[in-house]
Design an enzyme around this catalytic site. Structure first.
Site, PDB file in Angstrom:
ATOM      1  N   GLU A 175       9.458  -6.700   9.186  1.00  0.00           N
ATOM      2  CA  GLU A 175       8.963  -6.324   7.862  1.00  0.00           C
ATOM      3  C   GLU A 175       9.036  -4.817   7.610  1.00  0.00           C
ATOM      4  OE1 GLU A 175       5.379  -8.720   6.613  1.00  0.00           O
ATOM      5  OE2 GLU A 175       5.406  -9.191   8.749  1.00  0.00           O
ATOM      6  N   TYR A 209      10.330 -11.108  -2.221  1.00  0.00           N
ATOM      7  CA  TYR A 209      10.849  -9.746  -2.344  1.00  0.00           C
ATOM      8  C   TYR A 209      12.085  -9.617  -3.230  1.00  0.00           C
ATOM      9  CZ  TYR A 209       7.508  -9.089   1.373  1.00  0.00           C
ATOM     10  OH  TYR A 209       6.359  -9.070   2.104  1.00  0.00           O
ATOM     11  N   ASN A 268      -4.160 -11.807   5.669  1.00  0.00           N
ATOM     12  CA  ASN A 268      -3.268 -10.665   5.873  1.00  0.00           C
ATOM     13  C   ASN A 268      -4.103  -9.398   5.888  1.00  0.00           C
ATOM     14  OD1 ASN A 268      -0.240 -11.659   5.471  1.00  0.00           O
ATOM     15  ND2 ASN A 268      -1.553 -12.802   4.071  1.00  0.00           N
ATOM     16  N   SER A 325       5.071 -12.303   6.009  1.00  0.00           N
ATOM     17  CA  SER A 325       6.104 -12.309   4.967  1.00  0.00           C
ATOM     18  C   SER A 325       6.977 -13.562   4.995  1.00  0.00           C
ATOM     19  CB  SER A 325       6.996 -11.063   5.055  1.00  0.00           C
ATOM     20  OG  SER A 325       6.295  -9.944   4.597  1.00  0.00           O
ATOM     21  N   GLY A 337       1.243  -6.378   1.795  1.00  0.00           N
ATOM     22  CA  GLY A 337       2.128  -5.538   1.003  1.00  0.00           C
ATOM     23  C   GLY A 337       1.338  -4.712  -0.003  1.00  0.00           C
TER      24      GLY A 337
END
Length: 311
Positions: free
Chosen positions: A16, A209, A265, A145, A269
């Site tokens: 990542e 993404y 998480n 991810s 992000g």
């Protein structure tokens, strides 16, 4: 008392890395509005040169292996550094999807039935099908991810996926169909619920993404009672796993109307368009205010430690 310099970490050695570089750039720019900032690009599983525990507070945007699994946090602890986000123990726990599920389930949160196994002891396809049916999810136990995510719909697909697994620990879960949801938690309090609707039907790495491949509804179109239930579950999972400062908690609201925890998480992000900032915007918290709030507890810990040394 002088404010510390915020050392923003990005990059790292995981799969990542590119995501992290983007997160680091966005967060550093936001933090520069309130603090002095120094940027550190991480290229090895080690602390960068130039860190000073008397001067720096670390804001890491490293994702995945080493960055998010407690490895970097253990090095920071050993060096006496203060840093934003979860500590080494909770980082390691939440990176392990199986351990996260077990910990949350002990607090009454529903999790998806599954089995965890090392690559050297893969189950036979017929064993999996007998237990969970043909429609299953196969994924690494400790990646983020959606790296390595496989959605399986037949015995042939399952056989093919199992055949290529060479190393690591893996999870096979019954596939739950429903609505994917994400909730940001800031200092123990859940923010808005975001619904994720990938156009492909699968929220994989490409859908996450690649611009335009996923629609996000923030806030999710849910009634108030259900929203509060999801927020309460996010707070419970956050606390059960020993998280601090911030995290993102992901759920699926099944077609059976049950709410299932997917994962937590701890270093999600952090571009302005990422899920945690979306969750914050539901509460009227813009990106700059969010990032400042994320680092503030670590700055307070830094000042408290200095005050205790110099009463």
């Amino acid at each position: 008392m002088d404010s510390p310099v915020i050392a923003v970490f990005s990059g790292g050695t995981s799969s990542e890395r590119e995501v992290s570089l983007g997160s680091g750039q966005a967060c550093a720019a936001a933090l520069e509005k309130s603090f002095r900032v120094e940027r550190f690009q991480i290229d090895a599983d080690a602390l960068p040169a130039g860190l000073d525990p008397q001067r720096h507070v670390v804001f890491s945007t490293l994702h995945g292996t080493f960055g998010e699994d407690g490895g970097m946090q253990r090095l920071l602890d050993a060096a006496g550094m203060h840093y934003a986000g979860c500590d080494a123990v909770s980082s390691a726990l939440t990176m392990d999807k199986t351990l996260t599920k077990e910990t949350a389930a002990a607090k009454g949160i529903k999790v998806i039935p599954g089995v965890t196994f090392p690559a050297a002891k893969k189950p036979r396809p017929e064993q999996v099908i007998e237990q969970f049916g043909e429609r299953v999810v196969v994924k690494p136990n400790a990646e983020g991810s959606s790296v390595g995510l496989n959605l399986v719909g037949s015995r042939e697909e399952l056989t093919r996926v199992l055949d290529v697994i060479q190393n690591g620990r893996w999870i096979i879960e019954r596939r739950i169909f429903g609505r994917e949801l994400a909730v940001g938690v800031l200092n123990g309090r859940a923010m808005g619920v975001v619904e994720i609707r990938p156009k492909s039907g699968v929220y994989d790495y490409a859908s996450k993404y690649t611009k335009g491949m996923t629609n996000y509804l923030a806030p999710a179109p849910l009634d108030a009672a259900l929203t509060q239930k999801i927020q309460a579950a996010a707070q419970t999972a956050f606390a059960a796993c020993g998280c601090r400062d911030y995290a993102r908690v992901d759920f699926i609201l099944g077609d059976d109307h049950e709410l299932y925890l997917l994962e937590i998480n701890t270093l999600p992000g952090m571009k302005e368009t990422s899920l945690l900032p979306m969750s914050a915007r539901c509460e009227g918290i813009d990106f700059t205010a969010l990032v400042k709030a994320m680092v503030t507890p670590a700055v307070q810990r830094f000042h408290a430690a200095r005050a205790s040394r110099n009463p």
